[in-house]
Enzyme design. Structure first.
Site, PDB file in Angstrom:
ATOM      1  CE  LYS A 148       9.820 -11.466  -9.359  1.00 17.57           C
ATOM      2  NZ  LYS A 148      10.294 -10.100  -9.128  1.00 17.57           N
ATOM      3  CG  ASP A 149       5.997 -15.122 -11.157  1.00 15.12           C
ATOM      4  OD1 ASP A 149       5.878 -14.136 -10.404  1.00 15.12           O
ATOM      5  OD2 ASP A 149       6.421 -15.042 -12.335  1.00 15.12           O
ATOM      6  NE  ARG A 196       9.944  -7.837  -3.002  1.00 21.68           N
ATOM      7  CZ  ARG A 196      10.934  -7.131  -3.526  1.00 21.68           C
ATOM      8  NH1 ARG A 196      11.829  -6.543  -2.739  1.00 21.68           N
ATOM      9  NH2 ARG A 196      11.051  -6.999  -4.835  1.00 21.68           N
ATOM     10  NE  ARG A 197      10.911  -4.482  -6.830  1.00 21.07           N
ATOM     11  CZ  ARG A 197      10.623  -5.314  -7.817  1.00 21.07           C
ATOM     12  NH1 ARG A 197       9.420  -5.279  -8.391  1.00 21.07           N
ATOM     13  NH2 ARG A 197      11.518  -6.188  -8.246  1.00 21.07           N
ATOM     14  NE  ARG A 215      -0.167  -6.826 -13.164  1.00 29.96           N
ATOM     15  CZ  ARG A 215      -1.086  -7.641 -13.689  1.00 29.96           C
ATOM     16  NH1 ARG A 215      -2.366  -7.335 -13.598  1.00 29.96           N
ATOM     17  NH2 ARG A 215      -0.716  -8.745 -14.299  1.00 29.96           N
ATOM     18  NE  ARG A 221       6.473  -4.117 -14.594  1.00 26.90           N
ATOM     19  CZ  ARG A 221       6.483  -4.838 -13.482  1.00 26.90           C
ATOM     20  NH1 ARG A 221       7.114  -4.378 -12.417  1.00 26.90           N
ATOM     21  NH2 ARG A 221       5.889  -6.003 -13.416  1.00 26.90           N
ATOM     22  CB  CYS A 308      -0.702 -10.797  -4.714  1.00 31.17           C
ATOM     23  SG  CYS A 308       0.131 -11.843  -5.915  1.00 31.17           S
TER      24      CYS A 308
END
Length: 374
Positions: A148-149, A196-197, A215, A221, A308
């Site tokens: 996904k990166d 997205r979230r 981040r 986190r 992004c």
């Protein structure tokens, strides 16, 4: 090899590794349960040899490594590199010898800049550019990425012929005082680094407050959550599984409630296009069902020219009939507009590429020219 000792920290019911410790996939190492305890794991000693590159230093290494694996240095990235190493060792006897495989840690732009949201840093390849450069400069032989990166284009003279079998694609909800997003009181702060979230949360729960510059690695986190910076967070379940940290999960969001990021849960392995030996090594690890799903999703992303700054989600899976079911989504960052589509077709590469293209073109048309520039 030297033994590196680390301790797991437990705060208010959440369990996470202290900075720098790495769980090894396939080893006997597991996170302690909800108690503070110490553990030790045999890990290579790490030394800095270049400004942005650290290499495993084996005290008794007497020969040049056959494969140098390039990776980011986060615990999750290292877990994925070790998973790749273990699969290579299991598949090729010459790679099972001491010192045959070396792990090279490379710091990327995304790792260096932690004070800004990813959308504000701009550009693509924030977590891959420096690793790609090391690959092209022959400082490493293969590169292990979270798919996904990886931008929808690959650098010239590189190929990515391998995806390992995909992990669970769903997102995990983690909170100290709520069982789900629906259970959070109005005004609660949810931390995420993902637009997205954020967009999907606000679309369903507009009274929540989403902090988007949440981040750092998984451990940091969770630490912020324990400190009360936010009341809840969402993390990829795949990463928590690879880190043996699923005891921290409060609940798991369904695909219908939170469509995952394109290629979420998939690991990709790249090499130079002229390195037939490395291509042969990593192609032997490829999981074709995963690769086809990732191709479908990334084609969808490429049509939308996602970055992004654009909330985009996409997921291709095999349904009960053996066909491909693709679901795609684009949204405005504030969640006020969410556009969704789906496709069903044969689980074959050309068909799945066309499904991704067609779904992307549909959402581009429905969104209109100003949607992605707003």
């Amino acid at each position: 090899m030297n033994t590196l000792s680390s301790s797991a920290s437990t705060l208010h019911g959440l369990n996470f590794f202290s900075a720098g410790s790495v769980p090894l996939p396939g080893s006997a190492l597991a996170l302690p349960s909800l108690k503070t305890s110490a553990f030790s794991a045999k890990l290579p000693r790490v030394g800095v040899t270049k400004a942005s590159i650290a290499v495993e230093q084996h005290t008794q290494q007497t020969k040049v490594a056959l494969i140098r694996i390039g990776t980011r240095g986060s615990p999750l990235a290292l877990a994925q590199a070790y998973e790749t190493r273990d699969k290579l060792m299991a598949s090729h006897s010459e790679l099972a010898e001491e010192g045959a495989i070396q792990i090279v840690i490379i710091k990327t732009t995304g790792d260096k800049i932690l004070t800004q949201p990813l959308a504000d840093i701009g550009g693509k390849g924030l977590f891959t550019k420096e690793i790609d450069e090391a690959l092209l400069n022959s400082e490493i032989d293969i590169a292990v990425h979270s798919m996904k990166d990886v931008p929808t284009y690959l650098p010239d003279k590189t190929i990515l012929p391998c995806n390992l079998q995909r992990e669970d694609v769903r997102d995990a909800f983690i909170s100290l005082n709520a069982t789900s997003l629906a259970d959070l009181p109005s005004g609660s702060v949810v931390g995420t680094a993902s637009l997205r979230r954020k967009s999907q949360i606000l679309h369903r729960y507009p009274t929540l407050n989403v902090q988007e510059n949440f981040r750092g690695n998984v451990q940091s986190r969770l630490r912020k959550l324990n400190e009360g910076v936010v009341q809840a967070t969402l993390l990829a379940l795949a990463g928590l599984k690879r880190l043996n940290m699923t005891e921290n999960v409060t609940s798991t969001l369904s695909i219908e409630d939170m469509l995952p990021a394109v290629a979420q849960g998939a690991i990709g392995i790249a090499c130079r296009s002229n390195d037939d030996k490395m291509a042969e090594y990593i192609a032997s690890l490829n999981h074709e069902e995963t690769r086809l799903a990732v191709v479908c999703e990334r084609t969808f992303l490429q049509i939308l020219d996602g970055s992004c700054r654009t909330p985009i989600a996409g997921y291709a899976s095999r349904n009960e009939d053996g066909n491909c079911l693709f679901r795609g989504l684009v949204a405005s960052p504030d969640g006020t507009r969410v556009l969704e589509t789906s496709r069903v077709g044969p689980y074959a590469v050309e068909d799945m590429i066309e499904m991704g293209k067609d779904a992307g073109k549909e959402l581009l048309s429905r969104a209109g020219p100003d949607f992605f520039s707003s």
